[in-house]
Design an enzyme around this catalytic site. Structure first.
Site, PDB file in Angstrom:
ATOM      1  N   LYS A 128       6.846 -16.649  10.890  1.00 32.50           N
ATOM      2  CA  LYS A 128       7.124 -17.009   9.491  1.00 32.50           C
ATOM      3  C   LYS A 128       6.714 -18.463   9.302  1.00 32.50           C
ATOM      4  O   LYS A 128       6.712 -19.243  10.249  1.00 32.50           O
ATOM      5  CB  LYS A 128       8.621 -16.851   9.195  1.00 32.50           C
ATOM      6  N   ASP A 168       5.615 -14.897   0.361  1.00 33.96           N
ATOM      7  CA  ASP A 168       7.084 -14.809   0.361  1.00 33.96           C
ATOM      8  C   ASP A 168       7.508 -15.556  -0.900  1.00 33.96           C
ATOM      9  O   ASP A 168       6.690 -15.731  -1.825  1.00 33.96           O
ATOM     10  CB  ASP A 168       7.672 -15.429   1.645  1.00 33.96           C
TER      11      ASP A 168
HETATM   12  P1  NDP Z   1       9.315 -14.497  -5.532  1.00 31.69           P
HETATM   13  O1  NDP Z   1       9.039 -15.933  -5.362  1.00 31.69           O
HETATM   14  O2  NDP Z   1       8.280 -13.621  -6.114  1.00 31.69           O
HETATM   15  O3  NDP Z   1      10.653 -14.288  -6.363  1.00 31.69           O
HETATM   16  C1  NDP Z   1      11.857 -14.803  -5.940  1.00 31.69           C
HETATM   17  C2  NDP Z   1      12.896 -14.576  -7.006  1.00 31.69           C
HETATM   18  O4  NDP Z   1      14.176 -14.944  -6.513  1.00 31.69           O
HETATM   19  C3  NDP Z   1      12.640 -15.434  -8.244  1.00 31.69           C
HETATM   20  O5  NDP Z   1      13.119 -14.769  -9.368  1.00 31.69           O
HETATM   21  C4  NDP Z   1      13.480 -16.674  -7.932  1.00 31.69           C
HETATM   22  O6  NDP Z   1      13.879 -17.399  -9.073  1.00 31.69           O
HETATM   23  C5  NDP Z   1      14.680 -16.069  -7.253  1.00 31.69           C
HETATM   24  N1  NDP Z   1      15.256 -17.054  -6.341  1.00 31.69           N
HETATM   25  C6  NDP Z   1      14.628 -17.712  -5.341  1.00 31.69           C
HETATM   26  N2  NDP Z   1      15.461 -18.587  -4.747  1.00 31.69           N
HETATM   27  C7  NDP Z   1      16.623 -18.467  -5.405  1.00 31.69           C
HETATM   28  C8  NDP Z   1      17.878 -19.091  -5.257  1.00 31.69           C
HETATM   29  N3  NDP Z   1      18.080 -20.036  -4.319  1.00 31.69           N
HETATM   30  N4  NDP Z   1      18.883 -18.717  -6.094  1.00 31.69           N
HETATM   31  C9  NDP Z   1      18.686 -17.764  -7.047  1.00 31.69           C
HETATM   32  N5  NDP Z   1      17.505 -17.144  -7.228  1.00 31.69           N
HETATM   33  C10 NDP Z   1      16.505 -17.485  -6.417  1.00 31.69           C
HETATM   34  O7  NDP Z   1       9.732 -13.966  -4.058  1.00 31.69           O
HETATM   35  P2  NDP Z   1       9.758 -12.501  -3.514  1.00 31.69           P
HETATM   36  O8  NDP Z   1      10.147 -11.550  -4.579  1.00 31.69           O
HETATM   37  O9  NDP Z   1       8.503 -12.280  -2.772  1.00 31.69           O
HETATM   38  O10 NDP Z   1      10.899 -12.606  -2.415  1.00 31.69           O
HETATM   39  C11 NDP Z   1      12.276 -12.363  -2.720  1.00 31.69           C
HETATM   40  C12 NDP Z   1      13.033 -12.094  -1.424  1.00 31.69           C
HETATM   41  O11 NDP Z   1      12.449 -10.940  -0.767  1.00 31.69           O
HETATM   42  C13 NDP Z   1      13.000 -13.202  -0.376  1.00 31.69           C
HETATM   43  O12 NDP Z   1      14.208 -13.194   0.342  1.00 31.69           O
HETATM   44  C14 NDP Z   1      11.870 -12.773   0.541  1.00 31.69           C
HETATM   45  O13 NDP Z   1      12.000 -13.344   1.835  1.00 31.69           O
HETATM   46  C15 NDP Z   1      12.095 -11.279   0.574  1.00 31.69           C
HETATM   47  N6  NDP Z   1      10.951 -10.483   0.967  1.00 31.69           N
HETATM   48  C16 NDP Z   1       9.770 -10.538   0.280  1.00 31.69           C
HETATM   49  C17 NDP Z   1       8.714  -9.756   0.661  1.00 31.69           C
HETATM   50  C18 NDP Z   1       7.454  -9.700  -0.121  1.00 31.69           C
HETATM   51  O14 NDP Z   1       6.612  -8.826   0.187  1.00 31.69           O
HETATM   52  N7  NDP Z   1       7.248 -10.519  -1.122  1.00 31.69           N
HETATM   53  C19 NDP Z   1       8.785  -8.911   1.871  1.00 31.69           C
HETATM   54  C20 NDP Z   1      10.097  -8.855   2.463  1.00 31.69           C
HETATM   55  C21 NDP Z   1      11.121  -9.644   2.031  1.00 31.69           C
HETATM   56  P3  NDP Z   1      13.138 -18.784  -9.450  1.00 31.69           P
HETATM   57  O15 NDP Z   1      11.811 -18.367 -10.003  1.00 31.69           O
HETATM   58  O16 NDP Z   1      14.032 -19.437 -10.421  1.00 31.69           O
HETATM   59  O17 NDP Z   1      13.021 -19.562  -8.151  1.00 31.69           O
END
Ligand code: NDP
Length: 447
Positions: A128, A168
């Protein structure tokens, strides 16, 4: 020595060696707590110190990332890549750009990735990376300069057979494009060194959808085991990024109703069911905040702050934002409100206490390692496609994704059963993931 004395000693060593890295401690503890019965059955793992080796990353890279904003001001961020374990294949795992990123977050994600990648059944090790850079509010040119600077160091450590990053939090198609472009320029090669690439330049249909779709596929399979399904269920989802959006899409395709989404500022509740076209326009096209939604859909309500999202009554909860977003009190509220199932779209979004509440209340709980493995599974298929210089159809990849998620469900549930944790998918995922890695490490000698 008793198995729990061994795992306790390993955990204490992890605390001592990695001070202050609380998320990493949490992820390691969860795994160690499940492995007692495995160590009792396999003394060869104890003798070869497999666990002691598993919790120590093979390689940890930390580097300076200097870049200039549009006004010419200079900024310095910190970049990371943790190459955690390559027993099953080249290191594979995403890159996160978020101001909260530090070594403990990247290590927890890398550690989880090792076992998750093992569960997919594909030949991928775990790693990662990331940086404490916040892409929010930056122009495209600023994001490009940051990505190029990040890659100016990272390029020498990665490669299509060595370490293959992906997206991510904060890293989507735009960032991957900039990083891939700089890698290509520095190495003078066009290879599948990244997954999540654009469709015209080596990307795979379904990669964008994979994590969210996979989450809903595995949840639907688990529900079927007790005669239920996603159809007609009311579903609460947190986040409004890649995982949340495509989980919403699949729930809707299967006849469920998604009533919430959020970002780090607050959440929306739409009793009519979230309109996904509006969400995609706001988040994917305009890169705006989720609160814009309520100016278009008048029945929907926006609440500042994220916590209250889990007070909304639902049948299924899918936390898809970030680690430790759902705590014990919230879990109790969900259980009290009749929630029957929780699936982790994000990595480790539920605290250990929250998971305890779900287990006590017989709420079906599928941990991220299994539930969100669809993203990396399809990345594995992208790597295979790149090596063969072919392109799969959407239908073929989607069918393979579904097949992988159903297999993960079966293997996880079977491992839980065999090792004395029936119905406990946390233990099942940790054990099924661990055994494959442990056997590969044994076979490869002391490396
Ligand atoms: P994105 O950046 O596309 O979206 C993240 C979302 O979560 C945004 O809406 C963001 O809001 C919100 N968010 C992030 N940090 C916080 C926080 N501290 N408090 C509240 N809301 C928060 O990321 P992904 O959708 O790709 O990833 C989301 C999760 O899924 C992560 O944990 C990631 O590790 C996991 N994941 C992702 C994969 C992938 O293929 N993308 C694969 C496996 C797991 P804002 O825009 O305001 O920051």
């Amino acid at each position: 020595m008793a198995a729990n004395t061994i795992t306790q000693a390993i955990y204490e060593q992890v605390l001592k060696r990695n001070p202050g890295e609380v998320e990493f401690h949490q992820a390691v503890k969860e795994v160690l707590d499940c492995l007692g019965p495995v160590l009792e059955k396999h003394p060869e793992y104890v003798e070869a110190k497999i666990l002691e080796r598993l919790v120590e990353p093979e390689r940890q890279l930390i580097f300076r990332v200097p870049w200039q904003d549009d006004k010419g001001n200079i900024h310095v961020n910190r970049g990371f890549r943790i190459e955690f374990n390559s027993a099953l294949g080249p290191y594979k795992g995403g890159i996160r750009f978020h101001p909260t990123v530090y070594l403990g977050i990247i290590k927890f994600l890398g550690f989880e990735q090792v076992l998750k990648n093992s569960l997919t059944g594909l030949t991928m090790g775990g790693g990662k990376g990331g940086a404490d850079f916040d892409p929010k509010g930056k122009t495209d040119a600023e994001v490009m300069r940051f990505c190029q600077s990040f890659m100016n160091e990272l390029f020498r450590h990665i490669g299509p057979d060595t370490d293959i990053p992906a997206g991510d939090i904060g890293v989507g198609g735009r960032e991957i494009g900039f990083m891939f472009g700089q890698y290509k320029r520095l190495c003078n090669e066009f290879t599948g060194v990244f997954t999540g690439k654009g469709l015209e330049w080596g990307g795979l249909l379904v990669r964008n959808e994979a994590t969210g779709y996979g989450l809903v596929y595995i949840m639907d399979e688990a529900l079927k085991a007790s005669g239920k399904s996603t159809e007609s269920m009311t579903v609460s989802i947190s986040g409004a990024g890649n995982v949340a959006i495509y989980a919403t899409e699949k729930v809707q395709q299967l006849g469920g109703k998604v009533v919430t989404l959020s970002d780090s500022n607050g959440f929306i509740y739409d009793p009519d069911g979230v309109n996904l076209d509006t969400v995609k326009q706001i988040k994917e096209v305009e890169r705006k905040r989720i609160k814009e939604y309520v100016s278009i859909h008048k029945n929907a309500k926006y609440t500042e702050g994220c916590h209250g999202i889990w007070d909304v009554k639902c049948d299924i909860a899918l936390p898809c934002a970030t680690q430790n977003e759902l705590d014990e009190a919230t879990a109790k509220t969900l259980a009290r409100n009749g929630c029957i199932a929780v699936g982790e779209g994000a990595n480790m979004p539920c605290t250990p206490e929250a998971v305890g509440v779900f287990h006590e209340n017989k709420v079906l709980f599928i941990p991220g390692k299994a539930a969100n493995a669809g993203g990396v599974a399809v990345s594995g298929l992208e790597m295979a496609q790149n090596s063969q210089r072919i392109s799969w159809t959407f239908e073929k990849t989607d069918a393979e994704l579904k097949n992988i998620m159903v297999t993960i469900y079966k293997n996880t549930s079977q491992a839980a059963e065999v090792y004395g944790y029936p119905g406990n998918f946390v233990a099942g995922a940790n054990i099924a993931g661990f055994i494959k890695v442990a056997n590969a490490m044994l076979a490869q000698g002391l490396v």
